[in-house]
Design a protein around this motif. Structure first.
Motif, PDB file in Angstrom:
ATOM      1  N   LEU A 230      -7.161  -5.864  47.060  1.00  0.00           N
ATOM      2  CA  LEU A 230      -5.764  -6.178  47.236  1.00  0.00           C
ATOM      3  C   LEU A 230      -5.527  -7.978  46.771  1.00  0.00           C
ATOM      4  N   ARG A 231      -6.927  -8.400  46.199  1.00  0.00           N
ATOM      5  CA  ARG A 231      -6.669  -9.911  45.825  1.00  0.00           C
ATOM      6  C   ARG A 231      -6.484  -9.932  44.683  1.00  0.00           C
ATOM      7  N   GLY A 232      -6.547  -8.873  43.778  1.00  0.00           N
ATOM      8  CA  GLY A 232      -5.864  -8.836  42.800  1.00  0.00           C
ATOM      9  C   GLY A 232      -4.559  -8.227  42.871  1.00  0.00           C
ATOM     10  N   HIS A 233      -4.263  -7.316  43.164  1.00  0.00           N
ATOM     11  CA  HIS A 233      -2.674  -6.607  43.640  1.00  0.00           C
ATOM     12  C   HIS A 233      -2.135  -8.264  43.771  1.00  0.00           C
ATOM     13  N   ALA A 234      -2.398  -8.881  45.035  1.00  0.00           N
ATOM     14  CA  ALA A 234      -1.859 -10.502  45.250  1.00  0.00           C
ATOM     15  C   ALA A 234      -1.681 -11.057  44.485  1.00  0.00           C
ATOM     16  N   GLN A 235      -2.733 -11.563  43.601  1.00  0.00           N
ATOM     17  CA  GLN A 235      -2.656 -12.338  42.577  1.00  0.00           C
ATOM     18  C   GLN A 235      -1.518 -12.090  41.237  1.00  0.00           C
ATOM     19  N   ALA A 236      -1.459 -11.043  40.725  1.00  0.00           N
ATOM     20  CA  ALA A 236      -0.526 -10.086  39.970  1.00  0.00           C
ATOM     21  C   ALA A 236       0.973  -9.732  40.704  1.00  0.00           C
ATOM     22  N   LEU A 237       0.924  -9.928  42.151  1.00  0.00           N
ATOM     23  CA  LEU A 237       2.510  -9.370  42.169  1.00  0.00           C
ATOM     24  C   LEU A 237       3.167 -10.842  42.445  1.00  0.00           C
ATOM     25  N   ALA A 238       2.162 -11.850  43.484  1.00  0.00           N
ATOM     26  CA  ALA A 238       2.898 -13.595  43.637  1.00  0.00           C
ATOM     27  C   ALA A 238       2.673 -13.896  42.452  1.00  0.00           C
ATOM     28  N   GLY A 239       1.225 -14.333  41.854  1.00  0.00           N
ATOM     29  CA  GLY A 239       0.582 -15.353  41.283  1.00  0.00           C
ATOM     30  C   GLY A 239       0.112 -16.548  41.928  1.00  0.00           C
ATOM     31  N   ASP A 240      -0.621 -17.195  41.189  1.00  0.00           N
ATOM     32  CA  ASP A 240      -1.750 -18.804  42.534  1.00  0.00           C
ATOM     33  C   ASP A 240      -0.464 -19.267  42.617  1.00  0.00           C
ATOM     34  N   ARG A 241      -1.061 -19.863  43.662  1.00  0.00           N
ATOM     35  CA  ARG A 241      -0.245 -21.045  44.690  1.00  0.00           C
ATOM     36  C   ARG A 241      -0.061 -21.702  43.996  1.00  0.00           C
ATOM     37  N   PRO A 242       1.472 -22.889  43.862  1.00  0.00           N
ATOM     38  CA  PRO A 242       1.132 -23.965  42.851  1.00  0.00           C
ATOM     39  C   PRO A 242       0.948 -25.089  43.805  1.00  0.00           C
ATOM     40  N   TRP A 243       0.275 -25.996  42.849  1.00  0.00           N
ATOM     41  CA  TRP A 243      -0.295 -27.600  43.513  1.00  0.00           C
ATOM     42  C   TRP A 243       0.861 -28.204  43.461  1.00  0.00           C
ATOM     43  N   VAL A 244       1.395 -29.414  43.607  1.00  0.00           N
ATOM     44  CA  VAL A 244       2.632 -30.333  43.657  1.00  0.00           C
ATOM     45  C   VAL A 244       2.916 -31.537  44.095  1.00  0.00           C
ATOM     46  N   ASP A 245       2.179 -32.116  42.830  1.00  0.00           N
ATOM     47  CA  ASP A 245       2.249 -33.349  43.830  1.00  0.00           C
ATOM     48  C   ASP A 245       1.102 -33.762  45.322  1.00  0.00           C
ATOM     49  N   GLY A 246       0.101 -33.247  44.155  1.00  0.00           N
ATOM     50  CA  GLY A 246      -1.196 -33.765  44.968  1.00  0.00           C
ATOM     51  C   GLY A 246      -1.226 -33.174  46.559  1.00  0.00           C
ATOM     52  N   ARG A 247      -0.103 -31.555  46.724  1.00  0.00           N
ATOM     53  CA  ARG A 247      -0.088 -30.861  47.607  1.00  0.00           C
ATOM     54  C   ARG A 247      -0.366 -29.446  47.429  1.00  0.00           C
ATOM     55  N   TRP A 248      -0.911 -28.144  48.095  1.00  0.00           N
ATOM     56  CA  TRP A 248      -0.417 -26.710  47.970  1.00  0.00           C
ATOM     57  C   TRP A 248       1.125 -26.994  47.714  1.00  0.00           C
ATOM     58  N   MET A 249       2.047 -25.883  47.698  1.00  0.00           N
ATOM     59  CA  MET A 249       3.665 -25.678  47.855  1.00  0.00           C
ATOM     60  C   MET A 249       3.142 -24.570  48.931  1.00  0.00           C
ATOM     61  N   PRO A 250       3.505 -24.468  49.834  1.00  0.00           N
ATOM     62  CA  PRO A 250       3.949 -22.827  50.543  1.00  0.00           C
ATOM     63  C   PRO A 250       4.219 -21.788  50.112  1.00  0.00           C
ATOM     64  N   PRO A 251       3.487 -20.693  50.552  1.00  0.00           N
ATOM     65  CA  PRO A 251       3.688 -19.308  49.728  1.00  0.00           C
ATOM     66  C   PRO A 251       5.258 -19.220  49.754  1.00  0.00           C
ATOM     67  N   GLN A 252       5.889 -18.570  48.519  1.00  0.00           N
ATOM     68  CA  GLN A 252       7.681 -17.972  48.949  1.00  0.00           C
ATOM     69  C   GLN A 252       7.688 -16.569  48.702  1.00  0.00           C
ATOM     70  N   HIS A 253       6.100 -16.135  49.098  1.00  0.00           N
ATOM     71  CA  HIS A 253       7.276 -14.919  49.403  1.00  0.00           C
ATOM     72  C   HIS A 253       6.024 -13.948  50.678  1.00  0.00           C
ATOM     73  N   VAL A 254       5.921 -12.641  51.231  1.00  0.00           N
ATOM     74  CA  VAL A 254       5.643 -12.015  51.818  1.00  0.00           C
ATOM     75  C   VAL A 254       4.630 -10.415  51.987  1.00  0.00           C
ATOM     76  N   LEU A 255       2.923 -10.101  52.104  1.00  0.00           N
ATOM     77  CA  LEU A 255       3.087  -9.217  51.102  1.00  0.00           C
ATOM     78  C   LEU A 255       2.977  -8.239  52.666  1.00  0.00           C
ATOM     79  N   MET A 256       3.812  -7.198  52.168  1.00  0.00           N
ATOM     80  CA  MET A 256       3.753  -6.162  53.181  1.00  0.00           C
ATOM     81  C   MET A 256       2.758  -4.908  53.033  1.00  0.00           C
ATOM     82  N   THR A 257       1.602  -4.904  53.893  1.00  0.00           N
ATOM     83  CA  THR A 257       1.230  -3.507  53.771  1.00  0.00           C
ATOM     84  C   THR A 257       1.626  -2.108  54.020  1.00  0.00           C
TER      85      THR A 257
END
Length: 175
Positions: free
Chosen positions: A66-93
């Protein structure tokens, strides 16, 4: 009006319909759909992949898968201005299997595999849904329905096979 959290699937019935249309799964398939965030007004499917087919893998292998598929589908969570940006997607199984539309061992196995996947992608790991020939439901989401369903609808609802018609049942008597 229902409040939607960013990890919610707004309309699971419509989403499952589209996932089933795109993948044509069979019992034993586990599918993951990448959706736009539940916070957006028009949630849509970005991509759908089959992550597993057949018997359940080892629990650690499932989390790695699942980790591999999440990374391939959604990409890394961006680090912007010293903080993690909120996720932009939802993974539904979506777990596809035969039987009653009641979350069981298989669905909770995949729910736990997500919890321990530590995927760090730009997506929330949302709920695990179940689709059978009788309908669909979620593990955490309490919504459910008879349609969409996996494959053909059963011809009878009894646990016993239907009896073949006899000559007596075919005779119509009129007074």
């Amino acid at each position: 009006m229902r409040h939607h959290d960013p990890w919610d699937v707004r309309d699971p019935g419509a989403t499952i319909t589209e996932v089933l249309r795109r993948q044509r799964p069979k019992p034993g398939d586990v599918l993951v759909a990448l959706l736009s965030s539940g916070a957006s007004p028009d949630q849509s499917i970005v991509d759908v992949v089959r992550v597993h087919r057949g018997d359940r893998p080892d629990r650690h292998d499932a989390s790695d898968l699942l980790r591999g598929h999440a990374q391939a589908l959604a990409g890394d969570r961006p680090w912007v201005d010293g903080r993690w940006m909120p996720p932009q997607h939802v993974l539904m199984t979506l777990v596809c299997r035969s039987g009653r539309v009641v979350p069981g061992r298989d669905e909770f196995f995949w729910l736990m595999a997500w919890r321990y996947s530590n995927h760090g992608s730009s997506a929330y790991d949302g709920d695990v849904y179940l689709a059978t020939e009788h309908g669909w439901t979620g593990c955490i989401d309490e919504r459910a329905g008879f349609s969409p369903a996996l494959g053909r609808k059963p011809r009878h609802l009894s646990a016993l096979a239907p009896e073949p018609p006899t000559a007596m049942t075919l005779v119509h008597r009129h007074p």
